[in-house]
Design a protein around this motif. Structure first.
Motif, PDB file in Angstrom:
ATOM      1  N   ASP A   1       0.877  -1.169   0.000  1.00 54.25           N
ATOM      2  CA  ASP A   1       0.000   0.000   0.000  1.00 54.25           C
ATOM      3  C   ASP A   1       0.913   1.217   0.000  1.00 54.25           C
ATOM      4  OD1 ASP A   1      -1.668   2.154   0.593  1.00 54.25           O
ATOM      5  OD2 ASP A   1      -2.999   0.919   1.819  1.00 54.25           O
ATOM      6  N   ASN A   2       1.105   1.816  -1.157  1.00 53.93           N
ATOM      7  CA  ASN A   2       2.045   2.939  -1.255  1.00 53.93           C
ATOM      8  C   ASN A   2       1.595   4.140  -0.435  1.00 53.93           C
ATOM      9  OD1 ASN A   2       3.815   1.573  -2.980  1.00 53.93           O
ATOM     10  ND2 ASN A   2       2.702   2.219  -4.806  1.00 53.93           N
ATOM     11  N   ALA A   3       0.296   4.346  -0.336  1.00 57.68           N
ATOM     12  CA  ALA A   3      -0.217   5.501   0.418  1.00 57.68           C
ATOM     13  C   ALA A   3       0.102   5.370   1.905  1.00 57.68           C
ATOM     14  CB  ALA A   3      -1.720   5.629   0.209  1.00 57.68           C
ATOM     15  N   LYS A   4       0.185   4.130   2.374  1.00 62.70           N
ATOM     16  CA  LYS A   4       0.458   3.884   3.789  1.00 62.70           C
ATOM     17  C   LYS A   4       1.901   3.477   4.048  1.00 62.70           C
ATOM     18  CE  LYS A   4      -4.274   2.410   4.881  1.00 62.70           C
ATOM     19  NZ  LYS A   4      -5.118   1.316   5.432  1.00 62.70           N
ATOM     20  N   ASN A   5       2.714   3.422   2.995  1.00 60.92           N
ATOM     21  CA  ASN A   5       4.106   2.960   3.135  1.00 60.92           C
ATOM     22  C   ASN A   5       4.174   1.627   3.862  1.00 60.92           C
ATOM     23  OD1 ASN A   5       5.200   5.185   1.788  1.00 60.92           O
ATOM     24  ND2 ASN A   5       5.424   6.364   3.682  1.00 60.92           N
ATOM     25  N   THR A   6       3.301   0.734   3.487  1.00 61.31           N
ATOM     26  CA  THR A   6       3.170  -0.554   4.172  1.00 61.31           C
ATOM     27  C   THR A   6       3.287  -1.692   3.162  1.00 61.31           C
ATOM     28  OG1 THR A   6       1.768   0.395   5.892  1.00 61.31           O
ATOM     29  CG2 THR A   6       1.666  -1.984   5.600  1.00 61.31           C
ATOM     30  N   VAL A   7       3.998  -2.750   3.592  1.00 61.79           N
ATOM     31  CA  VAL A   7       4.137  -3.945   2.774  1.00 61.79           C
ATOM     32  C   VAL A   7       3.572  -5.125   3.555  1.00 61.79           C
ATOM     33  CG1 VAL A   7       6.484  -4.449   3.586  1.00 61.79           C
ATOM     34  CG2 VAL A   7       5.729  -5.304   1.364  1.00 61.79           C
ATOM     35  N   TYR A   8       2.980  -6.050   2.828  1.00 65.08           N
ATOM     36  CA  TYR A   8       2.363  -7.226   3.431  1.00 65.08           C
ATOM     37  C   TYR A   8       2.956  -8.494   2.814  1.00 65.08           C
ATOM     38  CZ  TYR A   8      -1.115  -3.617   4.387  1.00 65.08           C
ATOM     39  OH  TYR A   8      -1.741  -2.460   4.776  1.00 65.08           O
ATOM     40  N   LEU A   9       2.966  -9.557   3.606  1.00 63.05           N
ATOM     41  CA  LEU A   9       3.376 -10.856   3.093  1.00 63.05           C
ATOM     42  C   LEU A   9       2.345 -11.883   3.544  1.00 63.05           C
ATOM     43  CD1 LEU A   9       5.624 -12.349   1.503  1.00 63.05           C
ATOM     44  CD2 LEU A   9       6.596 -12.975   3.727  1.00 63.05           C
ATOM     45  N   GLN A  10       1.540 -12.352   2.600  1.00 62.11           N
ATOM     46  CA  GLN A  10       0.583 -13.405   2.877  1.00 62.11           C
ATOM     47  C   GLN A  10       1.267 -14.746   2.670  1.00 62.11           C
ATOM     48  OE1 GLN A  10      -2.714 -13.231   3.961  1.00 62.11           O
ATOM     49  NE2 GLN A  10      -2.514 -15.456   4.139  1.00 62.11           N
ATOM     50  N   MET A  11       1.332 -15.525   3.722  1.00 59.25           N
ATOM     51  CA  MET A  11       2.031 -16.810   3.670  1.00 59.25           C
ATOM     52  C   MET A  11       1.019 -17.934   3.841  1.00 59.25           C
ATOM     53  SD  MET A  11       5.411 -15.877   5.925  1.00 59.25           S
ATOM     54  CE  MET A  11       4.506 -15.687   7.447  1.00 59.25           C
ATOM     55  N   ASN A  12       0.882 -18.758   2.813  1.00 59.65           N
ATOM     56  CA  ASN A  12      -0.043 -19.887   2.821  1.00 59.65           C
ATOM     57  C   ASN A  12       0.718 -21.202   2.724  1.00 59.65           C
ATOM     58  OD1 ASN A  12      -2.241 -18.045   2.768  1.00 59.65           O
ATOM     59  ND2 ASN A  12      -2.115 -17.935   0.542  1.00 59.65           N
ATOM     60  N   SER A  13       0.048 -22.278   3.052  1.00 60.61           N
ATOM     61  CA  SER A  13       0.646 -23.626   2.969  1.00 60.61           C
ATOM     62  C   SER A  13       2.019 -23.661   3.636  1.00 60.61           C
ATOM     63  CB  SER A  13       0.761 -24.056   1.501  1.00 60.61           C
ATOM     64  OG  SER A  13      -0.509 -24.045   0.876  1.00 60.61           O
ATOM     65  N   LEU A  14       2.067 -23.122   4.840  1.00 59.90           N
ATOM     66  CA  LEU A  14       3.351 -23.004   5.539  1.00 59.90           C
ATOM     67  C   LEU A  14       3.928 -24.369   5.876  1.00 59.90           C
ATOM     68  CD1 LEU A  14       2.473 -19.919   7.689  1.00 59.90           C
ATOM     69  CD2 LEU A  14       4.495 -20.107   6.227  1.00 59.90           C
ATOM     70  N   LYS A  15       5.256 -24.431   5.812  1.00 58.25           N
ATOM     71  CA  LYS A  15       6.006 -25.657   6.082  1.00 58.25           C
ATOM     72  C   LYS A  15       6.951 -25.424   7.256  1.00 58.25           C
ATOM     73  CE  LYS A  15       6.144 -26.619   1.090  1.00 58.25           C
ATOM     74  NZ  LYS A  15       7.036 -26.875  -0.065  1.00 58.25           N
ATOM     75  N   PRO A  16       7.354 -26.474   7.933  1.00 60.58           N
ATOM     76  CA  PRO A  16       8.314 -26.295   9.032  1.00 60.58           C
ATOM     77  C   PRO A  16       9.588 -25.571   8.593  1.00 60.58           C
ATOM     78  CG  PRO A  16       7.343 -28.468   9.157  1.00 60.58           C
ATOM     79  CD  PRO A  16       6.846 -27.862   7.870  1.00 60.58           C
ATOM     80  N   GLU A  17       9.984 -25.776   7.348  1.00 62.97           N
ATOM     81  CA  GLU A  17      11.211 -25.114   6.868  1.00 62.97           C
ATOM     82  C   GLU A  17      11.032 -23.616   6.633  1.00 62.97           C
ATOM     83  OE1 GLU A  17       9.794 -27.879   5.645  1.00 62.97           O
ATOM     84  OE2 GLU A  17       9.889 -27.944   3.432  1.00 62.97           O
ATOM     85  N   ASP A  18       9.811 -23.125   6.769  1.00 61.14           N
ATOM     86  CA  ASP A  18       9.570 -21.674   6.709  1.00 61.14           C
ATOM     87  C   ASP A  18       9.846 -21.005   8.054  1.00 61.14           C
ATOM     88  OD1 ASP A  18       6.740 -22.399   4.649  1.00 61.14           O
ATOM     89  OD2 ASP A  18       8.667 -21.597   3.985  1.00 61.14           O
ATOM     90  N   THR A  19      10.107 -21.800   9.079  1.00 56.06           N
ATOM     91  CA  THR A  19      10.393 -21.245  10.406  1.00 56.06           C
ATOM     92  C   THR A  19      11.654 -20.400  10.359  1.00 56.06           C
ATOM     93  OG1 THR A  19       9.344 -23.100  11.565  1.00 56.06           O
ATOM     94  CG2 THR A  19      10.999 -21.835  12.781  1.00 56.06           C
TER      95      THR A  19
END
Length: 121
Positions: A72-90
């Protein structure tokens, strides 16, 4: 100065989802890129995803089709939606922003404090 504040980490079961947020504030003229890195215990910090101000994105091969970065450029905010998480994403997930503080400045990189993501049953 520029501050990056992350939120949204936590503990999730394998196959679950989390959404990370990172808001940049302070003396900001423009932000060319925002994104996320992560660092697992005993490993080097690695790029997860990047998004440019125009919306172009880049992902690590290990997270393609599972993670989605948005901004969201107006809010200077970045998001990361993480799906199908795996133990190796820890890992600890760090937000960064490539910021120009004033019109006459060069761009510099700024980092958040990190947020822990743990994927475990």
């Amino acid at each position: 100065q520029v501050q990056l504040v992350e939120s949204g980490g936590g503990l999730v079961q394998p196959g679950g989802s989390l959404r990370l947020s990172c808001a940049a504030s302070g003396s900001i003229f423009s932000i060319a890129a925002m994104g996320w890195y992560r660092q697992a215990p005993g490993k080097q910090r690695e790029l997860v995803a990047t998004i440019l101000s125009g919306g172009s994105t880049n992902y690590a091969d290990s997270v393609k089709a599972r993670f989605a970065i948005s901004r969201d450029n107006a809010k200077n905010t970045v998001y990361l939606q993480m799906n199908s998480l795996k133990p190796e994403d820890t890992a600890i997930y760090y937000c960064y922003a490539h910021v120009r503080r004033h019109a006459s400045d060069y761009y510099g990189n700024y980092w958040g404090q990190g947020t822990q993501v743990t994927v475990s049953s």
